[in-house]
Every structure is written in structure tokens, then in C-alpha cells.
Design a protein around this motif. Sequence first.
Motif, PDB file in Angstrom:
ATOM      1  N   HIS A 201       0.789  -1.186  -0.131  1.00 36.63           N
ATOM      2  CA  HIS A 201       0.015  -0.085  -0.112  1.00 36.63           C
ATOM      3  C   HIS A 201       0.807   1.228   0.110  1.00 36.63           C
ATOM      4  O   HIS A 201       0.800   1.863   0.833  1.00 36.63           O
ATOM      5  CB  HIS A 201      -0.906  -0.104   1.189  1.00 36.63           C
ATOM      6  N   CYS A 202       1.657   1.376  -1.205  1.00 37.44           N
ATOM      7  CA  CYS A 202       2.665   2.334  -1.278  1.00 37.44           C
ATOM      8  C   CYS A 202       3.111   2.585  -2.606  1.00 37.44           C
ATOM      9  O   CYS A 202       2.959   1.480  -3.351  1.00 37.44           O
ATOM     10  CB  CYS A 202       3.609   2.770  -0.126  1.00 37.44           C
ATOM     11  N   GLY A 391       7.781  -5.299  10.407  1.00 40.61           N
ATOM     12  CA  GLY A 391       8.591  -5.818   9.225  1.00 40.61           C
ATOM     13  C   GLY A 391       8.614  -4.784   8.286  1.00 40.61           C
ATOM     14  O   GLY A 391       8.392  -3.618   8.383  1.00 40.61           O
ATOM     15  N   ASP A 392       9.245  -5.367   6.896  1.00 44.21           N
ATOM     16  CA  ASP A 392       9.454  -4.440   5.803  1.00 44.21           C
ATOM     17  C   ASP A 392       8.112  -3.785   5.457  1.00 44.21           C
ATOM     18  O   ASP A 392       8.160  -2.817   4.995  1.00 44.21           O
ATOM     19  CB  ASP A 392      10.159  -5.251   4.513  1.00 44.21           C
ATOM     20  N   SER A 398       4.943   3.283   5.771  1.00 45.06           N
ATOM     21  CA  SER A 398       4.834   4.133   6.708  1.00 45.06           C
ATOM     22  C   SER A 398       5.654   5.310   6.294  1.00 45.06           C
ATOM     23  O   SER A 398       5.498   6.627   6.973  1.00 45.06           O
ATOM     24  CB  SER A 398       5.139   3.650   8.003  1.00 45.06           C
ATOM     25  N   GLN A 399       6.389   5.251   5.145  1.00 44.00           N
ATOM     26  CA  GLN A 399       7.026   6.504   4.757  1.00 44.00           C
ATOM     27  C   GLN A 399       6.115   7.438   3.859  1.00 44.00           C
ATOM     28  O   GLN A 399       6.690   8.326   3.396  1.00 44.00           O
ATOM     29  CB  GLN A 399       7.970   5.987   3.678  1.00 44.00           C
ATOM     30  N   ALA A 403       6.560   8.333  -0.900  1.00 42.65           N
ATOM     31  CA  ALA A 403       7.723   8.952   0.042  1.00 42.65           C
ATOM     32  C   ALA A 403       8.142  10.259  -0.600  1.00 42.65           C
ATOM     33  O   ALA A 403       8.219  10.620  -1.670  1.00 42.65           O
ATOM     34  CB  ALA A 403       8.847   7.951   0.123  1.00 42.65           C
ATOM     35  N   VAL A 404       8.644  11.041   0.336  1.00 45.81           N
ATOM     36  CA  VAL A 404       9.019  12.714  -0.152  1.00 45.81           C
ATOM     37  C   VAL A 404      10.429  12.621   0.010  1.00 45.81           C
ATOM     38  O   VAL A 404      11.033  12.761   1.198  1.00 45.81           O
ATOM     39  CB  VAL A 404       8.228  13.617   0.854  1.00 45.81           C
TER      40      VAL A 404
END
Length: 514
Positions: A201-202, A391-392, A398-399, A403-404
Motif C-alpha cells: 500500500h505505497c 517488518g518490511d 509508513s514512509q 515517500a517525499v
Amino acid sequence: MTIKSDKLEGQKSSGGAAATVKKLVPYGGYYVNKVPGHDPELTETGPGTPMGEYMRAFWHPVCMSIELTDTPRFLKILNEELVAFRDGSGRVGLLHAHCAHRGASLEYGAIQERGIMCCYHGMVFDVDGACLHVPFPQGEEKEAEKYACSIRQGAYKAVERHGLVFAYMGPPENEPPFPEWEGDYTVMPGDELVAYSNFQHCNWLQVQDNAADNFHPTALHAAKNVVKGQFQGTTFDEVGAASMEVAPDMHFQPVQQGRSLACAGARRVNKDRLFVRVQHQVLPNLSLHAYTSEDGSNKKLFSRFHIIRWTVPVDDENSKMIGWRVMGPGIDTRGVGKKELVGYESIDFLDGQVAMRRPERFGDYSIEDIVPIPANHRERANYKQAQYAPGDYEAIISQRPIAVHSLENPTRFDAGVFLFRKMLRDALRGSNPAASAQHFAEWFRENAGAPNSFCSGNVFEIPEGATVEEEVVRRRKVTKQIVAILAESETLKGEARAAFVRERFEALEQSMKP
């Protein structure tokens, strides 16, 4: 290390804002509370975007073969809504989801002996997009035939390999050879490629970044960091490979004319043995990994693939880790792998690698029984378990959904991540012509679609240096020499290459002994 009171970030956000100054002061959250935009050049993959067009020049796995049942499979890949199916004759189709007639989704279509029929008006489309049948009234057959020739459903070429469905989504006239790395991959007798697919989910790039991040096992997968002993399967301690918890000395080297990156990490097993693992990152989204459960107890030279994986964008905020685990005694010399746990939304060696955790993801289930994980990971029932032993999956998603990069403060051990990103930019911008889609395809053809991989796992009988300084020099010399030897072997294939590499590795080992 000296910490200055002010730090010039020096990176611009995607919105074009000027460089900002970070004030490093106690309780200074106010000065860093503005989140700039993400990096669209590398993260966005829709049609017409730089990365999206580059990725469409390559073959990608889009789903597992077991996902093709007696009903169509809705997919989203590279921001496109698609439907995959296997028709009655056994051919695999990958079509645009929305019918070319009036836009109803073919996910509700009926699979035919040849092609698929739209549920709304009965149009039938072949796997190549041709309209095979138009349900005009009796007596208007010529009109129906004329109409059928005037439309075509969007379609992509698809093939199956070892339980995975691959697709080429670029211009058909530019189709590259299917990449059979090292001739259908290097699998020893008795070993097999076992397919798996895990939803993330990213954005795709932070998942791919993780593969080049060779330092994170030292913290994320260390039992000593698990809260209250809440083991969850991510720690290498549980499979006895404590050597993976040692911070590696890394050497990152662009290889194959900047089309890929060799990531060689040296970890000390004990005073007599050195474990050197070479991961191979290939543009744009392929990574090949050596044995993950290596304990370093026995000498081992040029052990090959353990994980072969693509990070495939679903859309800009979701992606898939999809590929194969190599299972069997040839690679899994310790016999710790569990084939029955490798599959759809499941992997055996890292429980925290995917969204589902024990006991939810084990047991008998079908594809249709899978309950989607909420996009907000904090809504999961096992959220607290994930907090005890992340975990991974938790670390990556969570980034932020994307990711920024401009907020990152990299260290020396992040070099592989940032080097791979640079290689991607060079490919997109034409700074490295060899990595362009056209030259990549030519390179595949020159290698008969089967280029060599630098991936290898090695345990050398090399004694520890007498001092820390001597040991550091020794480890770094070994990693650089290993990559150099693998580069020398590029003109060789198969057993001839393996024999050359092992002979040179043996000589390297002897040269490092007193």
C-alpha cells in the motif's frame, strides 16, 4: 560529527518552491512541519509520464496464474484498469477493463472458448483485442461484420512463466525479447521457481528502494529490537542466520553499462569466515537476491538466485512485489524454506513482509476468500502486533503513500538507494543512452534474451584482520574484487561462467590468507 544550528536542505520540491533552511533546534517541529511534494519524475507511472513510458518498454509480471479462474480478474497496473483471463482454449488475455462499445467493465464478462464476452450487450473480444462477435439483429449480419471491423478493444500481449502472468504494455512494434535471465534463470537440479505476489500500500519506488537498502536488516530484522520478545517471523535469528544482523561493509557498483547495480555486502560470520552477498538491481524494477537464510557455517562460492522479484506499480500509491522464490535443497541448503507458505499474499521467510500476518494469512483459502487489507494500515486488527515487531511492510508503507525524497537526510550506507535512483534518472533523461528502452532491448537481443546476473551468495574462509583498520580494508577489497570478477565473466555463459567465477573466487580467498 558536528551538528550545525542551520542546515541548507538544497533540494526543491516538485512544486518548484525555493530551497528552504531547516532550523535544527530543540522542539523545533514548527520549522519542519511543511511537507513538500513528492518526486513525480520517478514515482508517477501513468500513461504519458516519463517513468510510466519507460516502464512500458519492459515486460512485467501482472498477476499469478492461479488468479485466472473461471471468471475474469480485474487488475490495475501502471495506473491502467485491466482485465486478465484465460479463455477456453488456454490463451491468456489482458484487455482494457472498459468495453470499447459502451464502457461496461469486462470483469463482469463471460469467458468464451475464444476470447471474452461483455455482459452488457454481448460483444466478444479476442485476446488481441479483435472484435469477434457483434449481436446485431437477424438479417443485419453484414452490418455486424462492418461494425466489428471498426472497433478494437485495448489489449496487451501476455505470456505465462512458472506460475506468473507477464505483460508487455508498450508500443507493439517496439516489443523487446522476453528476459529469460541466464536462460530461464539459474535453478539447480531439484530446485524450482515458486510464484508469489504481495500487495504493497505505497508507491512502487519505496518498495524497490528497500531492496537496495542492505543496512535495514541490522535493525528491522534483529531480535534484540523486537518489543517484549514478540517474534513475528521477520527476524533472521529465528532461522539461525544471525550473520544477517551484522552491519555490512557495502560496495555499490553500476554494471552492465549502467543498466543495473551490483550491491556487494561483506559481513563477518566469525573470525574465520566472511559472508559476502551480492544483490543485483536491474532497471527499472527487477531485483535478484542471494540466499536470505545463510548462516555462514560452511564455505560456499557463487551460490545463485533465492528471490527474483519485480516491483510493479498498481497506481501511484499502490504496488505489488511479485516474482519467484527459488525453493529446494540446491539453494536452501539449510532446509528452512516452506513452499506451502509461498503464494498469493503470502511469503514464508518474513511474516512482516506483507500486509497479512499470522494467523490470518495461513490455512486453506482461495483467491476469492482473501479479504482486502484496509488502505489505512492502522485500521488492521493486528496493528498492535505490527507495532511490537514491525517488518518490511510497515517500514515501507509508513514512509507515506508516496515517500517525499526532499525530506530525507541520507547517510553513507544509503548510497545504493540513491545511486539506483540516479541510474533511473539517467535512463529517463537520456544521460545514459545504454539504459534507454531501445538500447536495453538491443542488449537483450545480443544476449538472446538471457543476460547474466551478478547475484550471488558467498562464504569465504578469510580470517579476520588483526586490527579494525586492517579488517575494514580486507572486507572492502573482497567486495570490490568480487564485483570485478563477476564483470570479467560477462562474456561467458552457464557452467563455463560458473567455473571461471569459482576459480577466481578461490584465488581471491587464498590471496587474503596470511
